[in-house]
Design an enzyme around this catalytic site. Structure first.
Site, PDB file in Angstrom:
ATOM      1  N   CYS A 174      15.324  30.910  -7.864  1.00  0.00           N
ATOM      2  CA  CYS A 174      15.173  30.851  -6.410  1.00  0.00           C
ATOM      3  C   CYS A 174      15.175  32.233  -5.761  1.00  0.00           C
ATOM      4  CB  CYS A 174      16.288  29.988  -5.819  1.00  0.00           C
ATOM      5  SG  CYS A 174      16.159  29.791  -4.043  1.00  0.00           S
ATOM      6  N   CYS A 177      16.477  32.225  -2.169  1.00  0.00           N
ATOM      7  CA  CYS A 177      17.937  32.226  -2.019  1.00  0.00           C
ATOM      8  C   CYS A 177      18.537  33.581  -2.386  1.00  0.00           C
ATOM      9  CB  CYS A 177      18.595  31.210  -2.946  1.00  0.00           C
ATOM     10  SG  CYS A 177      17.820  29.622  -3.009  1.00  0.00           S
ATOM     11  N   ASP A 178      18.059  34.176  -3.485  1.00  0.00           N
ATOM     12  CA  ASP A 178      18.824  35.254  -4.103  1.00  0.00           C
ATOM     13  C   ASP A 178      18.222  36.654  -4.003  1.00  0.00           C
ATOM     14  OD1 ASP A 178      20.560  33.263  -4.790  1.00  0.00           O
ATOM     15  OD2 ASP A 178      19.741  32.975  -6.788  1.00  0.00           O
TER      16      ASP A 178
END
Ligand code: NDP
Length: 503
Positions: A174, A177-178
Site C-alpha cells: 500500500c 498508506c505508507d
C-alpha cells in the site's frame, strides 16, 4: 404450487438444465424460503452487504433506496482496493478523482439514503439454512434474508523468503498508506501492471528513487499508464528481474517513554527492517543484491472467496460464479459483485454497476418470498431487527503539549495514530471508538492523532514516537509510554491486548 414448493423446484430446475451453477465444489442446498420462519430469529437484517468497496456501496445504495433495512459489513479493508488508488481518470462524471474520494462520496450518499455501516468482519457463513447465518469477528450472529457478497480481492504475495518476516517492516502493498514514511529513501515496486505504475507514481512524490522490477521484458500496463512515468526522474525500471529473497536487518531504535518491564526511561523498538532484495536476471542468469528500504508489491490480486468455498460454486481460480446475466450465485438469495466474481473487467465503475445489478436481483428475491413493509414492521415491533450501535467520536490530539496535558493525572491513555486514506486505520478506528465507549472512566482516556495531518506539530509527534506504519497504538500508564502495537485488530484482539493495562 405454494411458495415453498416453487423455490425448491426453481433450484432443482437450474441443476437439471446442467446450468453452470453446478460445480464439483458446491451443491446448492434445498432451502425453504418460508417468510413465516423469520419471526423466531434474533438479529434479522433483510439486506446484508458483505464488503464496502464500490460494488458493496452500489448494492447498498439500491437496497436502502428501496426502503429495505440495509447493513454493510465493512470488512478488514473498508472501501476496498479503491482506497489504495490515487488518480482515477475513468470514474463517471469526473475528469480526475482520487480513489478514496470516490469511496467517501459514495459512502456519504449511501448513508444519506439510510444504509447502516458496521465495522466488523465476517468470519463464517452458513448458507445451508435460511435466513442465512453470518458470524462476525466481534462475535455477532446475524440472520440475513438476502446477502450480497462484495468481498473483493486481496493483493497477491510473492512467496519468497523474507516476505513474511518483514511484512509491515518494509514490505507492503500500500503505497498510498505508507509512502509518507519513506521520505528520502530508495524503494522498489514489484510488478508490471497498472497497479505497479500507480504505486511508483504515488511513491515518487515522497521518496528519493523508485525502481520498478518487471519480470518480463515489457510492462503489462496500458501504454497510457506507462507514459505517465516516462519523464519522471525519480522512477527507474529494471526488466527481466525476479525477486528471489527479501533481505532485512535488526535495528534498535529508542523513543521516549519507559520500558514496560524495567522502567528505564526509554522505549526500545527491536525490529527487523528491509535492507534490500536479492534479484535474479532471467536474461543474463545473474543474481545480485539491490539495496532498498521498502518493497512495494503490485503483482495482481486473488479473490477473497475463502469463506464461501464449499458452499458456493467457484471457478478454478476461486472467483464466485454467477448465473447468466444476473449476479446470482449458486444459491438463490445470495448475490455477488465486484472483484470477488469479476476477473475480466476489474474496474471500479463495473463493480459499482454490478453491485447495482446484485441489489436489484436481491430486491426481486425479497419481493418474491413475500418480504414487504408489513413484515419489516412486525420484525421491528417484536424487536428482532438488528440495531446498529451509535458511533462514538474519539477526540483528537495534534501537539505534544496537548498530549502532556492529557497525560497529567491520567491512569491510562491510549493514542491511536491513523489517517483517513489508510484502510487498516479506518478498520481500527471504529473498533477503538467502540472499546472507548464501553470503557469510559475518568482515569482512562482515548485519543486519535491524524498521522498525516498538515500541522508540523503532528509531524513532531510522528517523529518523536517513531511512527513508521499506521495504525499504531501507543499505551501510556501514569504518563509513561509502556507499549505500542502496529496494525489493525478486531474487538476481541483489542480487548485482549489492553487487558493487562486496564486490569
Ligand atoms: P495485473 O494482473 O494487471 O498485473 C500484475 C503484474 O504483476 C503483471 O505485470 C505480472 O507479470 C506481475 N506479476 C504477477 N506475479 C508476479 C510475481 N510472482 N513476480 C513478479 N511479477 C509478478 O494486476 P494489477 O493489479 O496491476 O491490475 C489489476 C486490474 O486493475 C487491471 O485490470 C488494471 O487495469 C486495473 N487497474 C487500473 C488502474 C487505473 O486505471 N488507474 C490502476 C490499477 C489497476 P506478467 O505481466 O509477467 O504476468
Amino acid at each position: 404450487m405454494n411458495k415453498k414448493m416453487s423455490r425448491l423446484v426453481f433450484v432443482s430446475v437450474l441443476f437439471m438444465q446442467g446450468c453452470r451453477v453446478k460445480t464439483e465444489e458446491a451443491h446448492a442446498p434445498a432451502l425453504s424460503y418460508d417468510i413465516n420462519s423469520i419471526y423466531d430469529k434474533q438479529n434479522v437484517i433483510p439486506f446484508v452487504v458483505i464488503g464496502s468497496g464500490p460494488a458493496g456501496l452500489g448494492a447498498a445504495l439500491y437496497g436502502a433506496r428501496d426502503n429495505v433495512k440495509t447493513v454493510v459489513l465493512e470488512g478488514d479493508n473498508p472501501g476496498g482496493l479503491l482506497m489504495l488508488t490515487t488518480d482515477v481518470a475513468n470514474w463517471p462524471g469526473q475528469r480526475s478523482i482520487l480513489g478514496p474520494e470516490i469511496i467517501k462520496s459514495l459512502r456519504e450518499q449511501v448513508q444519506h439514503v439510510g444504509a447502516e455501516f458496521l465495522a466488523d468482519t465476517v468470519i463464517s457463513v452458513d448458507l445451508t439454512q435460511w435466513p442465512f447465518a453470518i458470524k462476525t469477528a466481534n462475535n455477532r450472529i446475524i440472520h440475513a434474508l438476502t446477502v450480497i457478497i462484495t468481498t473483493g480481492a486481496s493483493p497477491r504475495k510473492l512467496g519468497v523468503p523474507g516476505e513474511q518476516e518483514l511484512w509491515g517492516r518494509g514490505v507492503t502493498t500500500c503505497a498510498v498508506c505508507d509512502a509518507h514514511f519513506y521520505k528520502g529513501e530508495d524503494v522498489v515496486v514489484i510488478g508490471g501492471g497498472d497497479s505497479a505504475i500507480e504505486e511508483a507514481m504515488q511513491l515518487a512524490n515522497h521518496v528519493k528513487t523508485v525502481t520498478i522490477l518487471v519480470r518480463k521484458d515489457r510492462f503489462r500496463a496500458a501504454s497510457s499508464m506507462q507514459a505517465r512515468i516516462k519523464n519522471n526522474p525519480a522512477i527507474k525500471v529494471l526488466y527481466n528481474v525476479e525477486v528471489t529473497k527479501i533481505l532485512g536487518e535488526n535495528t534498535v531504535k529508542t523513543v521516549p517513554g519507559d520500558d514496560y518491564d524495567n522502567n528505564q526511561g526509554e522505549w526500545e523498538i527491536h525490529e527487523q527492517h528491509v535492507t534490500g532484495v536479492e534479484i535474479y536476471n532471467n536474461k543474463t542468469k545473474e543474481t545480485s543484491v539491490l539495496p532498498t528500504a521498502g518493497v512495494f508489491l503490485a503483482i495482481g490480486h486473488v479473490p477473497n472467496s475463502e469463506l464461501f468455498k464449499g458452499s458456493l460454486a467457484l471457478d478454478n481460480n476461486g472467483y464466485i460464479k454467477t448465473i447468466d446475466r444476473t449476479q446470482q450465485t449458486s444459491i438463490e438469495g445470495v448475490y455477488t459483485a465486484g472483484e470477488v466474481e469479476d476477473h475480466r473487467y476489474r474496474q471500479a465503475g463495473v463493480s459499482f454497476g454490478d453491485g447495482t445489478k446484485a441489489a436489484l436481483d436481491a430486491l426481486a428475491f425479497l419481493r418474491e418470498i413475500g418480504f414487504d413493509q408489513s413484515v419489516a414492521k412486525r420484525l421491528e415491533k417484536q424487536g428482532t431487527l438488528w440495531e446498529v450501535e451509535q458511533a462514538y467520536e474519539m477526540p483528537s490530539i495534534s501537539t505534544e503539549q496537548e498530549l502532556q496535558d492529557e497525560l497529567e493525572g491520567t491512569k491510562l491513555l491510549i493514542l491511536d495514530f491513523w489517517a483517513d486514506d489508510c484502510p487498516a486505520c479506518l478498520q481500527m478506528l471504529p473498533v477503538i471508538s467502540r472499546y472507548a465507549k464501553k470503557n469510559k472512566a475518568p482515569d482512562i482516556k482515548f485519543f486519535k492523532v491524524d498521522a498525516k495531518g498538515e500541522l508540523d506539530t503532528v509531524s513532531e509527534l510522528v517523529t518523536k514516537y517513531d511512527i513508521r506504519k499506521i495504525p499504531c497504538l501507543l499505551v501510556f500508564i501514569d504518563g509513561k509510554l509502556v507499549a505500542r502495537h502496529t496494525g489493525a485488530m478486531n474487538e476481541n484482539e483489542l480487548a485482549e491486548y489492553l487487558k493487562p493495562f486496564v486490569d
